[in-house]
Design an enzyme around this catalytic site. Structure first.
Site, PDB file in Angstrom:
ATOM      1  N   ARG A  82     -79.618  -9.657  44.442  1.00 25.94           N
ATOM      2  CA  ARG A  82     -78.265  -9.715  44.824  1.00 25.94           C
ATOM      3  C   ARG A  82     -77.378  -8.771  45.136  1.00 25.94           C
ATOM      4  NH1 ARG A  82     -74.537 -14.624  42.359  1.00 25.94           N
ATOM      5  NH2 ARG A  82     -74.415 -12.842  40.631  1.00 25.94           N
ATOM      6  N   THR A 117     -72.477  -9.039  49.117  1.00 27.26           N
ATOM      7  CA  THR A 117     -72.617  -9.640  50.294  1.00 27.26           C
ATOM      8  C   THR A 117     -73.228 -11.410  49.810  1.00 27.26           C
ATOM      9  OG1 THR A 117     -74.979  -9.532  50.590  1.00 27.26           O
ATOM     10  CG2 THR A 117     -73.121  -8.628  52.446  1.00 27.26           C
ATOM     11  N   ASP A 168     -75.451 -12.186  32.024  1.00 27.87           N
ATOM     12  CA  ASP A 168     -75.607 -12.219  32.865  1.00 27.87           C
ATOM     13  C   ASP A 168     -77.638 -12.347  32.335  1.00 27.87           C
ATOM     14  OD1 ASP A 168     -78.089  -9.819  34.122  1.00 27.87           O
ATOM     15  OD2 ASP A 168     -76.603  -9.475  35.434  1.00 27.87           O
ATOM     16  N   ASP A 203     -79.239  -9.463  31.835  1.00 26.72           N
ATOM     17  CA  ASP A 203     -79.277  -7.569  30.512  1.00 26.72           C
ATOM     18  C   ASP A 203     -79.434  -8.599  29.234  1.00 26.72           C
ATOM     19  OD1 ASP A 203     -78.621  -6.361  32.657  1.00 26.72           O
ATOM     20  OD2 ASP A 203     -76.077  -6.467  33.126  1.00 26.72           O
TER      21      ASP A 203
END
Length: 209
Positions: free
Chosen positions: A104, A108, A200, A203
């Site tokens: 991602r 944006t 995340d 992660d």
């Protein structure tokens, strides 16, 4: 409109609590994600057709049921989706595995493809897209686009946690793809993270926080 299945089984919800906990380390996190995925597989595969065959038990011949030859393909979205593959494979060991690499863009928030490798016979398979988080929905919708462009028709999306915004996007872009989640959370924050979420997932699976 596609259906959304929120799987509220007590074992799933119990394990999901520890997945969310910020002090859960990578080893335990990976194990919990695998276990939750195995439990979710029970619901995701409930519509698989059965056929009757004859077997021989230690006592006598008997008629019994097996899955009627439907081929399954697992398509994790890299990299976090890899954490869900082993759990599904333990339940569906004959499944083939493809991979779609997306990230991602932090500015944006749109998905960018960097890798795609799929089984040659995906048209014949029921495909399960695996991604722990359904946040904006951009990556999931893009992954579904890639599969449909290659002829796939039978697709399901399997996630641990979803935001309402992500569900809405997938339903609008792909109304024929059902969504299976362990929890639907409150919202996305300004950075596109699910709230309360679990941080995340990539992660935390790979210990790269």
């Amino acid at each position: 409109m596609s259906k959304v299945y929120e799987l509220n089984h007590p074992l799933i919800q119990h394990k999901l609590t520890y997945v969310r906990e910020k002090d859960t380390g990578p080893k335990e996190f990976r194990e919990l994600v695998e276990e939750i995925t195995m439990l979710m597989a029970y619901e995701v595969t409930k519509d698989m057709p059965l056929e009757e065959i004859e077997i021989e038990t230690p006592v006598q011949k008997a008629k019994s049921k097996i899955i009627a030859g439907r081929k399954v393909g697992l398509v994790p979205i890299l990299r976090a989706g890899l954490g869900m593959v082993e759990g599904m494979l333990k339940m569906i060991p004959a499944a083939k595995v493809g991979h779609i690499g997306l990230y991602r863009d932090p500015e944006t928030l749109l998905p960018v493809e960097y890798y795609c490798k799929l089984p040659s016979d995906i048209v014949e398979r029921e495909l399960l897209i695996l991604d722990p988080m359904l946040a904006t929905g951009g990556s999931a919708a893009a992954a579904i686009d890639f599969l449909k462009e290659r002829g796939a028709e039978n697709i399901k999306l399997v996630c641990l946690i979803a935001a309402p915004e992500g569900i809405k996007m997938v339903q609008e872009k792909h109304p024929n793809v059902d969504i299976y989640v362990a929890a639907i959370d409150e919202k996305l924050n300004d950075h596109g993270y699910i709230v309360p979420g679990l941080g995340d997932a990539g992660d935390r699976i790979f210990g790269t926080q």
